[in-house]
Design an enzyme around this catalytic site. Sequence first.
Site, PDB file in Angstrom:
ATOM      1  N   ASN A  39      29.064  56.481 -58.434  1.00 21.67           N
ATOM      2  CA  ASN A  39      28.264  55.350 -58.630  1.00 21.67           C
ATOM      3  C   ASN A  39      28.202  54.945 -57.046  1.00 21.67           C
ATOM      4  O   ASN A  39      28.772  55.148 -56.316  1.00 21.67           O
ATOM      5  CB  ASN A  39      29.330  54.402 -59.087  1.00 21.67           C
ATOM      6  CG  ASN A  39      30.596  54.036 -58.891  1.00 21.67           C
ATOM      7  OD1 ASN A  39      31.366  55.062 -58.433  1.00 21.67           O
ATOM      8  ND2 ASN A  39      31.348  53.064 -59.059  1.00 21.67           N
TER       9      ASN A  39
ATOM     10  N   GLU B  45      26.861  51.464 -55.586  1.00 17.08           N
ATOM     11  CA  GLU B  45      26.725  49.952 -55.784  1.00 17.08           C
ATOM     12  C   GLU B  45      25.799  49.052 -54.835  1.00 17.08           C
ATOM     13  O   GLU B  45      25.347  49.966 -53.749  1.00 17.08           O
ATOM     14  CB  GLU B  45      28.251  49.287 -56.015  1.00 17.08           C
ATOM     15  CG  GLU B  45      28.863  49.606 -57.010  1.00 17.08           C
ATOM     16  CD  GLU B  45      30.294  49.145 -57.220  1.00 17.08           C
ATOM     17  OE1 GLU B  45      30.665  48.270 -56.537  1.00 17.08           O
ATOM     18  OE2 GLU B  45      30.913  49.115 -58.316  1.00 17.08           O
TER      19      GLU B  45
ATOM     20  N   CYS C  10      25.226  53.937 -61.938  1.00 13.22           N
ATOM     21  CA  CYS C  10      26.524  54.392 -62.303  1.00 13.22           C
ATOM     22  C   CYS C  10      26.376  56.220 -61.947  1.00 13.22           C
ATOM     23  O   CYS C  10      25.443  56.713 -61.683  1.00 13.22           O
ATOM     24  CB  CYS C  10      26.610  54.562 -63.874  1.00 13.22           C
ATOM     25  SG  CYS C  10      26.881  53.000 -64.693  1.00 13.22           S
TER      26      CYS C  10
ATOM     27  N   GLU D  87      27.177  58.853 -63.587  1.00 15.73           N
ATOM     28  CA  GLU D  87      26.214  59.460 -64.579  1.00 15.73           C
ATOM     29  C   GLU D  87      24.908  59.841 -64.310  1.00 15.73           C
ATOM     30  O   GLU D  87      24.298  60.865 -64.317  1.00 15.73           O
ATOM     31  CB  GLU D  87      26.667  59.189 -66.275  1.00 15.73           C
ATOM     32  CG  GLU D  87      28.173  59.316 -66.554  1.00 15.73           C
ATOM     33  CD  GLU D  87      28.664  57.690 -66.171  1.00 15.73           C
ATOM     34  OE1 GLU D  87      28.369  57.044 -65.300  1.00 15.73           O
ATOM     35  OE2 GLU D  87      29.636  57.488 -67.115  1.00 15.73           O
TER      36      GLU D  87
ATOM     37  N   CYS E 298      28.873  54.011 -70.043  1.00 20.04           N
ATOM     38  CA  CYS E 298      28.336  52.891 -70.684  1.00 20.04           C
ATOM     39  C   CYS E 298      26.955  53.352 -71.429  1.00 20.04           C
ATOM     40  O   CYS E 298      26.465  54.357 -71.359  1.00 20.04           O
ATOM     41  CB  CYS E 298      27.612  51.921 -69.452  1.00 20.04           C
ATOM     42  SG  CYS E 298      26.327  52.562 -68.487  1.00 20.04           S
TER      43      CYS E 298
ATOM     44  N   CYS F 244      23.787  54.870 -69.562  1.00 18.07           N
ATOM     45  CA  CYS F 244      24.192  56.445 -69.229  1.00 18.07           C
ATOM     46  C   CYS F 244      24.156  57.335 -70.700  1.00 18.07           C
ATOM     47  O   CYS F 244      23.738  58.303 -70.656  1.00 18.07           O
ATOM     48  CB  CYS F 244      25.394  56.477 -68.557  1.00 18.07           C
ATOM     49  SG  CYS F 244      25.223  55.761 -66.829  1.00 18.07           S
TER      50      CYS F 244
HETATM   51  N1  THU Z   1      30.533  52.600 -63.757  1.00 20.44           N
HETATM   52  C1  THU Z   1      29.978  54.181 -63.765  1.00 20.44           C
HETATM   53  O1  THU Z   1      29.701  54.633 -62.604  1.00 20.44           O
HETATM   54  N2  THU Z   1      29.768  54.602 -64.894  1.00 20.44           N
HETATM   55  C2  THU Z   1      30.267  54.309 -66.150  1.00 20.44           C
HETATM   56  O2  THU Z   1      29.955  54.984 -67.219  1.00 20.44           O
HETATM   57  C3  THU Z   1      30.778  52.915 -66.094  1.00 20.44           C
HETATM   58  C4  THU Z   1      30.731  52.222 -65.102  1.00 20.44           C
HETATM   59  C5  THU Z   1      30.568  51.970 -62.470  1.00 20.44           C
HETATM   60  C6  THU Z   1      29.349  51.045 -62.343  1.00 20.44           C
HETATM   61  C7  THU Z   1      30.008  49.944 -61.324  1.00 20.44           C
HETATM   62  O3  THU Z   1      29.772  50.364 -60.029  1.00 20.44           O
HETATM   63  C8  THU Z   1      31.543  50.225 -61.545  1.00 20.44           C
HETATM   64  O4  THU Z   1      31.727  51.369 -62.514  1.00 20.44           O
HETATM   65  C9  THU Z   1      32.271  49.125 -62.221  1.00 20.44           C
HETATM   66  O5  THU Z   1      31.717  48.693 -63.462  1.00 20.44           O
END
Ligand code: THU
Length: 153
Positions: free
Chosen positions: A55, A57, A66, A68, A105, A108
Amino acid sequence: FLYKEYLNSDEMPDADRVLIEEAVIAASGAYAPYSHFMVGAAILLDDGTVVRGANVENAAFPSGSCAEKTALSWSVSNCSGKRPVAIAIAALSGGRLTREPVPPCGNCRQMLVEEEHRQGKPIKVILAGKEKILVIESAESLMPLRFTKSHLG
Ligand code: THU
């Protein structure tokens, strides 16, 4: 829907265990200064290549990606002609693998299912926690009644 549950990775096939290790390595590459939740995804392609993503941000929160999505976008962009066979997902919280598996999520899931349909073969989804690992044989089962290109008319 059906899934397999393991209590530790020793009981799993070698290829799945290795892919989980790759997902944990991928998580260490996360840029997550806001949530401090570091997620890693490792995609196994049909020629044995493993693509990692984490991920990423951003101060403008919705601009982040994310793990994925990072991994899938990279594999679609750079590995055309190769098909994803499996994806493992793992997350580090406080620097440690989470106890529970972290599910992808909705966004994804949507992306994984479209790639699965495009390739015409299942993508196995492996969700790895320290105390529980879930294996779902096809991404499709994670997203019933999804939006597809057929709805675009
Ligand atoms: N996140 C992912 O990378 N994958 C997911 O399937 C769920 C959430 C990340 C997004 C964000 O950077 C952090 O987790 C908190 O939500």
